[in-house]
Design a protein around this motif. Structure first.
Motif, mmCIF file in Angstrom:
data_model
loop_
_atom_site.group_PDB
_atom_site.id
_atom_site.type_symbol
_atom_site.label_atom_id
_atom_site.label_comp_id
_atom_site.label_asym_id
_atom_site.label_seq_id
_atom_site.Cartn_x
_atom_site.Cartn_y
_atom_site.Cartn_z
ATOM 1 N N PHE A 194 0.836 -1.204 0.000
ATOM 2 C CA PHE A 194 0.000 0.000 0.000
ATOM 3 C C PHE A 194 0.872 1.256 0.000
ATOM 4 C CE2 PHE A 194 -1.832 3.520 2.319
ATOM 5 C CZ PHE A 194 -3.114 3.637 1.812
ATOM 6 N N ALA A 195 1.820 1.323 0.931
ATOM 7 C CA ALA A 195 2.667 2.502 1.063
ATOM 8 C C ALA A 195 3.520 2.723 -0.177
ATOM 9 C CB ALA A 195 3.552 2.363 2.297
ATOM 10 N N SER A 196 3.991 1.636 -0.774
ATOM 11 C CA SER A 196 4.821 1.745 -1.966
ATOM 12 C C SER A 196 4.037 2.302 -3.143
ATOM 13 C CB SER A 196 5.399 0.365 -2.321
ATOM 14 O OG SER A 196 6.153 0.421 -3.510
ATOM 15 N N GLN A 197 2.800 1.862 -3.291
ATOM 16 C CA GLN A 197 1.979 2.308 -4.415
ATOM 17 C C GLN A 197 1.522 3.753 -4.270
ATOM 18 O OE1 GLN A 197 -1.022 -0.549 -5.973
ATOM 19 N NE2 GLN A 197 -0.299 -1.906 -4.338
ATOM 20 N N LEU A 198 1.383 4.234 -3.026
ATOM 21 C CA LEU A 198 0.853 5.582 -2.792
ATOM 22 C C LEU A 198 1.896 6.570 -2.283
ATOM 23 C CD1 LEU A 198 -1.785 3.717 -2.776
ATOM 24 C CD2 LEU A 198 -2.832 5.617 -1.565
ATOM 25 N N ASP A 199 3.180 6.259 -2.453
ATOM 26 C CA ASP A 199 4.258 7.174 -2.075
ATOM 27 C C ASP A 199 4.215 7.575 -0.607
ATOM 28 O OD1 ASP A 199 5.263 7.212 -4.674
ATOM 29 O OD2 ASP A 199 4.002 8.899 -5.261
ATOM 30 N N PHE A 200 3.851 6.665 0.256
ATOM 31 C CA PHE A 200 3.804 6.939 1.691
ATOM 32 C C PHE A 200 5.113 6.411 2.289
ATOM 33 C CE2 PHE A 200 0.585 6.894 5.458
ATOM 34 C CZ PHE A 200 1.442 7.722 6.175
ATOM 35 N N GLU A 201 6.153 7.227 2.205
ATOM 36 C CA GLU A 201 7.501 6.750 2.512
ATOM 37 C C GLU A 201 7.688 6.343 3.974
ATOM 38 O OE1 GLU A 201 10.319 9.591 1.177
ATOM 39 O OE2 GLU A 201 9.766 9.404 -0.946
ATOM 40 N N LYS A 202 7.149 7.111 4.903
ATOM 41 C CA LYS A 202 7.332 6.784 6.321
ATOM 42 C C LYS A 202 6.663 5.461 6.673
ATOM 43 C CE LYS A 202 8.069 11.404 8.229
ATOM 44 N NZ LYS A 202 7.613 12.417 9.205
ATOM 45 N N LEU A 203 5.474 5.236 6.164
ATOM 46 C CA LEU A 203 4.790 3.963 6.413
ATOM 47 C C LEU A 203 5.534 2.823 5.723
ATOM 48 C CD1 LEU A 203 2.443 2.284 7.480
ATOM 49 C CD2 LEU A 203 1.124 2.951 5.454
ATOM 50 N N GLU A 204 6.055 3.086 4.544
ATOM 51 C CA GLU A 204 6.815 2.073 3.814
ATOM 52 C C GLU A 204 8.034 1.627 4.627
ATOM 53 O OE1 GLU A 204 8.943 1.617 -0.593
ATOM 54 O OE2 GLU A 204 7.901 3.449 -0.030
ATOM 55 N N GLN A 205 8.746 2.587 5.204
ATOM 56 C CA GLN A 205 9.918 2.275 6.012
ATOM 57 C C GLN A 205 9.525 1.505 7.271
ATOM 58 O OE1 GLN A 205 13.397 3.013 5.447
ATOM 59 N NE2 GLN A 205 13.457 1.520 7.114
#
Length: 341
Positions: A194-205
């Motif tokens: 989800f985070a990767s697809q929507l550019d949510f970098e903090k959640l991705e990390q």
């Protein structure tokens, strides 16, 4: 006005944004302020909803994933509920200790948004190592450089130190292996996707670190990670770009534990081919190469040790002979006296 009231106003003063979640199109609401503090994520959502005048369409993501996302928006983290492998048409949870016999496709594996190609900075490009996916120009020289990197030191992973774990009341990996740890692999993969697809970098990390934490804990046990691991790999490789931290982490885990993971679940995934098999084959090749080099080094050191032993024996003989040569003889021409008392 106190600082707390300013923060409350910035988050709660504006009208909440409507979100449509899951195949059942359940309606959620979130305050705009929690979205606006993440610029890239906020910009992407505003562009797709006409400045939030329309509802955010997250119907391609299940409620479990969005619950984690919303928890992260409000608290900066999320706790893993009873995570399970989710079939396309049946999302009833299965007992963590009795995973489904056949790996299932994750819910909506097709990317909701076009997968973005990530550009690397000059520093990142110069630091690309053999742990990186094969698309990052893995050379034969890199393949022979060093063994596979432990999971906790993989690119992008920043696990908390023991002191930070104590401050955050995080459990140790040994404790995490209890309960439904294996099922969390798929949950964190869904949140990461989800985070990767929507550019949510903090959640991705955050999701990447949680995924790494679970995999590191599982390394210390013989607990079976299937079918959750297979589902996670399929989802990540379906919804992320070729240069990706989660891809590297999952393929690294399989390469490091390949002999213990071998079985029908992994065999079925490998027969599907694709980029995961390419990544895995490069890592396994490097593991075999470094193992062969280690055996050659042991063989060389053993041979060299025997040579040194032989050389030492020869030196001992020479030293003994030299000592015999320089040993003083009894003086000549003097009578021998015998003293009697």
């Amino acid at each position: 006005m106190s600082p707390d009231s300013k923060i409350s106003k910035s988050i709660f003063a504006k009208r909440p944004v409507k979100i449509v979640v899951g195949s059942d199109e359940r309606v959620y609401y979130v305050h705009r302020g929690t979205l606006e503090v993440h610029p890239s994520f906020d910009a992407r959502l505003k562009a797709s909803t006409d400045e939030y005048e329309e509802a955010i369409d997250w119907s391609g993501f299940d409620e479990q994933t969005i619950d984690c996302v919303l928890n992260f928006l409000y608290s900066g983290g999320y706790q893993a509920p009873q995570a399970t492998s989710v079939a396309a048409e049946d999302e009833q949870p299965s007992p963590p200790d009795s995973p489904q016999s056949q790996p299932s496709w994750p819910h909506s594996p097709t990317p909701i948004f076009p997968v973005r190609a990530r550009s690397l900075s000059p520093v990142a490009e110069s630091s690309i190592g053999p742990d990186s996916p094969p698309t990052q120009a893995l050379s034969e020289c890199d393949l022979n450089d060093r063994p596979l990197t432990p999971l906790e030191y993989c690119d992008g992973v920043t696990l908390a130190t023991d002191h930070e774990k104590q401050d955050q009341h995080q459990v140790e990996p040994e404790q995490e292996t209890e309960g439904h740890t294996a099922a969390e692999i798929y949950l964190h993969a869904k949140v990461y996707s989800f985070a990767s697809q929507l550019d949510f970098e903090k959640l991705e990390q955050f999701a990447l670190n949680r995924l790494a934490q679970v995999l590191v804990a599982l390394e210390q046990t013989d607990k079976a990670p299937f079918p959750y691991l297979v589902d996670a790999i399929r989802l990540i490789y379906k919804t992320t770009s070729t240069v990706d931290g989660a891809r590297n982490l999952l393929s690294q885990f399989v390469a490091l534990r390949y002999t213990t993971l071998a079985g029908e679940d992994l065999d079925e995934l490998i027969t599907e081919g694709g980029e995961f098999v390419v990544d895995l084959s490069h890592k396994l090749a490097r593991r075999l190469t470094t193992t062969a080099m280690a055996f050659k080094k042991v063989e060389y050191l053993t041979h060299r040790n025997e040579e040194l032993k032989a050389e030492s024996a020869e030196k001992d003989k020479e030293l003994k002979a030299l000592r015999e040569e320089v040993r003083p003889e009894p003086a000549q021409g003097f009578p021998a006296f015998t003293y009697q008392i």
